[in-house]
Design a protein around this motif. Structure first.
Motif, PDB file in Angstrom:
ATOM      1  N   TYR A  32       0.851  -1.184   0.000  1.00 50.38           N
ATOM      2  CA  TYR A  32       0.000   0.000   0.000  1.00 50.38           C
ATOM      3  C   TYR A  32       0.886   1.232   0.000  1.00 50.38           C
ATOM      4  O   TYR A  32       1.955   1.233   0.583  1.00 50.38           O
ATOM      5  CB  TYR A  32      -0.854   0.074   1.262  1.00 50.38           C
ATOM      6  CG  TYR A  32      -1.920  -0.968   1.395  1.00 50.38           C
ATOM      7  CD1 TYR A  32      -3.039  -0.936   0.588  1.00 50.38           C
ATOM      8  CD2 TYR A  32      -1.818  -1.974   2.359  1.00 50.38           C
ATOM      9  CE1 TYR A  32      -4.042  -1.884   0.737  1.00 50.38           C
ATOM     10  CE2 TYR A  32      -2.818  -2.915   2.516  1.00 50.38           C
ATOM     11  CZ  TYR A  32      -3.921  -2.866   1.701  1.00 50.38           C
ATOM     12  OH  TYR A  32      -4.913  -3.781   1.862  1.00 50.38           O
ATOM     13  N   GLY A  61      -6.918  -0.168  -2.427  1.00 56.54           N
ATOM     14  CA  GLY A  61      -7.601  -0.533  -1.203  1.00 56.54           C
ATOM     15  C   GLY A  61      -8.450   0.601  -0.690  1.00 56.54           C
ATOM     16  O   GLY A  61      -8.958   0.561   0.407  1.00 56.54           O
ATOM     17  N   ASN A  67      -2.489  -7.674  14.936  1.00 59.31           N
ATOM     18  CA  ASN A  67      -3.059  -6.579  14.140  1.00 59.31           C
ATOM     19  C   ASN A  67      -2.054  -6.104  13.092  1.00 59.31           C
ATOM     20  O   ASN A  67      -0.886  -5.964  13.381  1.00 59.31           O
ATOM     21  CB  ASN A  67      -3.412  -5.390  15.031  1.00 59.31           C
ATOM     22  CG  ASN A  67      -4.587  -5.708  15.922  1.00 59.31           C
ATOM     23  OD1 ASN A  67      -5.485  -6.448  15.529  1.00 59.31           O
ATOM     24  ND2 ASN A  67      -4.568  -5.177  17.126  1.00 59.31           N
ATOM     25  N   GLY A  68      -2.551  -5.873  11.890  1.00 60.03           N
ATOM     26  CA  GLY A  68      -1.686  -5.359  10.832  1.00 60.03           C
ATOM     27  C   GLY A  68      -0.843  -6.440  10.172  1.00 60.03           C
ATOM     28  O   GLY A  68       0.052  -6.141   9.384  1.00 60.03           O
ATOM     29  N   ALA A  69      -1.135  -7.710  10.454  1.00 60.63           N
ATOM     30  CA  ALA A  69      -0.328  -8.787   9.884  1.00 60.63           C
ATOM     31  C   ALA A  69      -0.624  -8.978   8.405  1.00 60.63           C
ATOM     32  O   ALA A  69       0.204  -9.508   7.662  1.00 60.63           O
ATOM     33  CB  ALA A  69      -0.600 -10.078  10.641  1.00 60.63           C
ATOM     34  N   GLY A  70      -1.802  -8.575   7.956  1.00 60.01           N
ATOM     35  CA  GLY A  70      -2.164  -8.752   6.557  1.00 60.01           C
ATOM     36  C   GLY A  70      -3.349  -9.679   6.346  1.00 60.01           C
ATOM     37  O   GLY A  70      -3.630 -10.101   5.229  1.00 60.01           O
ATOM     38  N   LYS A  71      -4.081  -9.978   7.400  1.00 59.47           N
ATOM     39  CA  LYS A  71      -5.206 -10.904   7.288  1.00 59.47           C
ATOM     40  C   LYS A  71      -6.320 -10.329   6.414  1.00 59.47           C
ATOM     41  O   LYS A  71      -6.787 -10.957   5.473  1.00 59.47           O
ATOM     42  CB  LYS A  71      -5.770 -11.217   8.690  1.00 59.47           C
ATOM     43  CG  LYS A  71      -4.749 -11.759   9.657  1.00 59.47           C
ATOM     44  CD  LYS A  71      -5.339 -12.048  11.022  1.00 59.47           C
ATOM     45  CE  LYS A  71      -5.840 -10.837  11.784  1.00 59.47           C
ATOM     46  NZ  LYS A  71      -4.803  -9.918  12.275  1.00 59.47           N
ATOM     47  N   THR A  72      -6.732  -9.107   6.737  1.00 52.23           N
ATOM     48  CA  THR A  72      -7.817  -8.484   5.977  1.00 52.23           C
ATOM     49  C   THR A  72      -7.417  -8.307   4.512  1.00 52.23           C
ATOM     50  O   THR A  72      -8.217  -8.529   3.604  1.00 52.23           O
ATOM     51  CB  THR A  72      -8.203  -7.130   6.600  1.00 52.23           C
ATOM     52  OG1 THR A  72      -8.565  -7.353   7.953  1.00 52.23           O
ATOM     53  CG2 THR A  72      -9.354  -6.499   5.870  1.00 52.23           C
ATOM     54  N   THR A  73      -6.171  -7.924   4.309  1.00 51.79           N
ATOM     55  CA  THR A  73      -5.695  -7.760   2.943  1.00 51.79           C
ATOM     56  C   THR A  73      -5.835  -9.073   2.168  1.00 51.79           C
ATOM     57  O   THR A  73      -6.298  -9.085   1.025  1.00 51.79           O
ATOM     58  CB  THR A  73      -4.224  -7.303   2.963  1.00 51.79           C
ATOM     59  OG1 THR A  73      -4.132  -6.131   3.757  1.00 51.79           O
ATOM     60  CG2 THR A  73      -3.722  -7.013   1.574  1.00 51.79           C
ATOM     61  N   THR A  77       0.961   4.839   1.546  1.00 51.93           N
ATOM     62  CA  THR A  77       0.245   5.668   2.516  1.00 51.93           C
ATOM     63  C   THR A  77       0.933   7.004   2.623  1.00 51.93           C
ATOM     64  O   THR A  77       2.111   7.135   2.305  1.00 51.93           O
ATOM     65  CB  THR A  77       0.239   5.065   3.928  1.00 51.93           C
ATOM     66  OG1 THR A  77       1.582   5.003   4.393  1.00 51.93           O
ATOM     67  CG2 THR A  77      -0.380   3.706   3.939  1.00 51.93           C
ATOM     68  N   VAL A 126       3.835   0.513   2.405  1.00 47.46           N
ATOM     69  CA  VAL A 126       3.691  -0.465   3.477  1.00 47.46           C
ATOM     70  C   VAL A 126       3.564  -1.834   2.826  1.00 47.46           C
ATOM     71  O   VAL A 126       2.692  -2.040   1.978  1.00 47.46           O
ATOM     72  CB  VAL A 126       2.412  -0.192   4.298  1.00 47.46           C
ATOM     73  CG1 VAL A 126       2.241  -1.238   5.374  1.00 47.46           C
ATOM     74  CG2 VAL A 126       2.456   1.195   4.887  1.00 47.46           C
ATOM     75  N   ALA A 156       2.161  -5.085   2.846  1.00 50.92           N
ATOM     76  CA  ALA A 156       1.091  -5.748   3.595  1.00 50.92           C
ATOM     77  C   ALA A 156       1.174  -7.264   3.438  1.00 50.92           C
ATOM     78  O   ALA A 156       0.991  -8.004   4.388  1.00 50.92           O
ATOM     79  CB  ALA A 156      -0.266  -5.249   3.143  1.00 50.92           C
TER      80      ALA A 156
END
Ligand SMILES: Nc1ncnc2c1ncn2[C@@H]1O[C@H](COP(=O)(O)OP(=O)(O)O)[C@@H](O)[C@H]1O
Ligand SMILES: [Mg+2]
Lengths: 314, 268, 259
Positions: A11, B263, A49-55, A13, A27, A29
């Motif tokens: 990403y 995203g 959190n922020g590990a990349g699961k949602t991605t 940012t 970043v 991801a």
């Protein structure tokens, strides 16, 4: 059923400094993530959190295009055949939003059902079924702005099932729920898998995943660090068992170290990689010295420890 | 196969429409308050403009024209509301779920269009009625057939316009600020106040605004005063709608592609 | 002393969060310009020549005052309301601050916000109509406006009570705001209105605030604070009593603010 091959995602940012200054930063991801999920299996992606699961979930859901790599849902490519992929997916993206607050639970379900191309009657029938199966009950007829987190989570799951897709994606479905609601949701997911649905689930709750999944993958900083069945993962990490043996004697003469335990008797505590051998050895020693044995406990390593070990090492 | 596709499309549009209507009706207290407040806003706008032309207060034809102007003000500001509805839909996590159903974003906007339509109908008719009663405006529609056609075209135009514009303001934290500006600027540059009321120089500026060919015909059909031949007006109107449709389609594609890559929904 | 510190604390926090929403501020401040300039352009177009800039001034400054008046009237209610919805109010109430201190502080901060807005719009309007020479009068008008609006605090208190009891106070606010706008002469002299509305307008404090403050900028300072104005303080007293009544009847009985 579900196949993820070496996906990468970065990403861009903008970092804001003060009122006007800002600079771009990338970043990472996802850094080459691969895994496969079989039919009827519950596969969990666990990570901080922020590990990349949602991605990962979003890429599989076609809501995000990977920079590199491919993923296949029921054989369809998420990049080349996104429409087919969506037809094969049910998804919970957020357990706490995604609905019109002034519509009732059931109206929201009917709305999504119709967007999937059902007639109003079909959608209503299906919605009623689902409301029962997630045990939303009468609450389904209240407007969503009055819902508690637990009710929202149930509604999200019902929505995810409305198109009866073979593959289900759940992104942190139990986040923010109290233990009882969370357990209900887990039982639901288990039932779904037993009925033949393929489930991909993310969570940062180890305990939850250990009980629920056939296989887990621990993901950290965009990389899958280790994967396999919960048992395999623990094994691979050579996590140690804890053995506790209580001796029913006030002051035993033993070659082993002990401490006085809760019940006032000496307890021998050993951390062990080979619990069976070590236990037998300890028991033998106590017996040959003629002491009586009280409680014996073998504490298995939990996935939580595996998680902690993996995340902290990196 | 194609038939099935068609039926599904219709079902989606109906679902969105019904969703919009249901939500609109659920905000009952707001609806009542809006209806009750309408007379006051009408008075405010009317007197606010008439401050500059106090001698027109009893001039029925001027009042009639201004009345149609206010009607179209209601129409335009209502349709601009469609744009903020998309931002809201994203924030509430609804849009992603809608995309998962293989529905298009324009069809998703239909839900808010339903609200805009009903609200324009309710509040707009109230405006017309009030001005007839209070100021003896003459709201008799001179050319009803063309009025309906032009109105329909305007609805299409603003659906596309809102679709485009909603993508442009997707990253704006307070979209209502942009809405507020446009809701004054668009009616102004669209001949919502009929150009025969204006001096020559002023009128000649307005004909360069694309909105003039969408709003202007409605006023013309209502008052019966056509500054351009009505068929020519119709053709220009259709052209404006087509161009807006194409722009809307292109922008939607670009934004969606960006959303899938970055995203987040954004233009840049 | 402690009360002053509490007031300062709340005012600072409120102002900060208001000013952080720059776009919000721009939106509010641009409203008078948008409306007044469009009306001016229409007026010029209809007259066939540039209209009198004093009419532009009239509406610009009137709208800026309208915003100040709305903030005075509704800010306390929306502050308490937001507090209710976010649960922040409970924290504030559990600290040793009296509800009045809290509401008063909030009123000061949103008045300041309205004040900044009024200055921006008003200075532009004054310069357009009277040149830089008008600025002195404009500064005096600030004082006049705020003094004349004190009775409106009574309405603020009444609406505060209403918004605690009613589930959806926003639509009611919407209605009241539109009514005040019409009858108080922000955009045009009330004499243009039907007679009944004129009377109602003159019975409310907003009319006096607008007229006095605007005449001050126009240089008619001698005309202000004439007969009916002192009677407006009746609203302040009535508002206070009504608020106290509701506080006792509803809020205290339930043991908490809220529905
Ligand atoms: N739209 C986005 N823009 C920029 N960075 C993002 C975006 N979405 C996620 N990230 C970043 O990517 C990383 C992975 O995020 P995510 O997949 O949401 O993690 P998880 O779901 O495991 O908590 C995080 O560092 C996050 O900050
Ligand atoms: Mg996540």
């Amino acid at each position: 059923m579900l196949q993820v091959n070496e996906i990468y995602k970065e990403y861009k940012t903008r970092e804001r400094k003060g009122l006007f200054n800002s600079s771009y930063r990338t970043v990472k991801a996802l850094d080459g993530v691969s895994f496969e999920v079989e039919k009827g299996e519950i596969f969990s992606l666990v990570g901080p959190n922020g590990a990349g699961k949602t991605t990962t979930i979003k890429i599989i859901a076609t809501l995000l295009i990977p920079d590199k790599g491919e993923a296949y849902v029921n054989g369809y490519s998420v990049i080349k055949e996104p429409k087919k992929v969506r037809e094969n997916l049910g998804i919970v993206l957020y357990a706490n939003k995604g609905f019109y607050s002034r519509l009732t639970g059931i109206e929201n379900l009917v709305y999504y059902g119709r967007l999937y191309g059902m007639s109003k009657q079909e959608a209503l029938r299906r919605a009623k079924e689902l409301v029962d199966s997630v045990s939303l009950g009468k609450d389904a007829y209240r407007t969503v702005d009055e819902y508690s987190l637990g009710m929202m989570a149930k509604l999200s799951i019902a929505k995810c099932l409305i198109n009866d897709a073979p593959i289900l994606l759940f992104d942190e479905p139990t986040i923010g729920l109290d233990p009882i609601s969370a357990r209900k949701i887990r039982n639901l997911i288990k039932e779904l898998a037993e009925k033949g649905k393929t489930v991909l689930l993310t969570s940062h709750n180890m305990w939850e995943v250990e009980n629920l999944s056939n296989r887990v993958a621990i993901i950290n900083k965009g990389k899958i660090v280790i994967s396999g069945s919960p048992w395999e993962v623990k094994n691979k990490l050579k996590l140690k068992h804890m053995i506790e043996v209580e001796v029913l004697n006030d002051n035993p003469k033993l070659d082993l170290d002990f401490k006085i335990g809760e019940r006032g008797f000496p307890v021998i505590k050993v951390i062990s990689e080979k619990p069976t051998e070590d236990l037998l050895r300890i028991v033998d020693e106590i017996r040959t010295k003629g002491y009586e044995i009280g409680n014996i406990k073998i504490i298995e390593p939990s996935l939580e420890e595996a998680f902690a070990k993996v995340v902290e090492e990196k | 196969m194609a038939g099935n596709f068609f039926i599904k499309g219709i079902r989606k549009v109906f679902a969105e429409f019904e969703r919009g209507v249901t939500i609109y009706v659920r905000y009952k207290v707001w609806l009542i308050s809006d209806i009750l407040a309408t007379p006051f806003w009408v008075l405010l706008l009317l007197y606010g403009i008439l401050l500059y032309a106090v001698n027109y207060v009893n001039n029925s034809s001027v009042i009639t024209s201004l009345t149609w102007g206010i009607f179209l003000f209601v129409f335009v500001s209502n349709f601009l509301g469609i744009a903020s509805s998309l931002v809201l839909s994203i924030q509430q996590g609804i849009l992603e779920n809608v995309i998962m159903t293989n529905s298009s974003i324009v069809s998703h906007l239909v839900g808010r269009v339903a609200i805009s339509l009903i609200d324009t109908a309710v509040i707009g008719s109230l405006v017309l009625l009030l001005n007839t009663l209070l100021f003896s405006a003459n709201i008799f529609i001179a050319d009803p057939l063309f009025f309906v056609i032009y109105l329909f075209l305007a609805i299409l135009f603003f659906l596309f316009f809102a679709g485009t514009y909603s993508f442009l303001i997707i990253n704006v934290r307070s979209p209502w600020v942009a809405n507020q500006a446009l809701q004054f600027i668009i009616p102004f540059f669209s001949g919502a106040i009929p150009i025969q009321l204006f001096s020559k120089g002023f009128a000649s500026v307005i004909v360069y605004s694309p909105f003039y060919y969408v709003i202007g015909p409605i006023i013309a059909a209502a008052t019966g005063y056509y500054p351009i031949d009505r068929v020519l007006f119709l053709l220009l109107d259709i052209l404006a709608v087509l161009i807006m449709g194409i722009i809307s389609y292109r922008v939607q594609k670009i934004i969606l592609r960006n959303a899938l890559k970055k995203g987040k929904f954004s233009l840049f | 002393m402690r009360v002053i510190n509490q007031v300062m604390g709340i005012v600072e926090a409120e102002l900060r969060s208001l000013l952080r929403e720059v776009s919000w501020f721009i939106g509010i401040s641009s409203f008078p310009f948008l409306f007044a300039f469009v009306a001016y352009a229409l007026g010029s177009g209809m007259g066939g020549r540039p209209a009198d800039p004093r009419l532009l001034f009239y509406q610009l400054i009137g709208l800026a005052m309208y915003i100040v008046a709305l903030m005075m009237t509704f800010s306390a209610a929306s502050f308490v309301r937001e507090g209710l919805l976010t649960g922040r109010l409970e924290y504030l109430l559990s600290s040793p601050i009296s509800p009045f201190t809290m509401i008063f502080s909030n009123m000061i901060s949103s008045s300041l916000f309205g004040l900044i807005n009024y200055i921006i719009v008003g200075v532009v309007a004054t310069i357009i109509a009277f040149g830089f020479a008008g600025i002195l009068n404009f500064i005096v008008s600030l004082l006049v406006l705020y003094v004349a609006l004190i009775p409106a605090i009574g309405f603020s208190l009444i609406f505060l009570a209403v918004s605690i009891i009613v589930r959806e106070p926003e639509p009611i606010a919407n209605l009241i705001a539109s009514f005040i706008a019409v009858v108080s002469g922000f955009l045009y002299p009330v004499t243009l209105l039907p007679y009944v509305l004129q009377i109602i307008g003159r019975a409310l404090p907003y009319y006096y605030a607008v007229e006095y403050a605007r005449s001050t900028v126009q240089g008619f300072i001698n005309q202000i604070f004439t007969m009916p104005f002192p009677f407006m303080f009746f609203y302040l007293i009535a508002g206070y009593l009504i608020y106290k009544y509701f506080e006792r009847a509803y809020i205290k009985k339930k043991g908490t603010y809220g529905w």
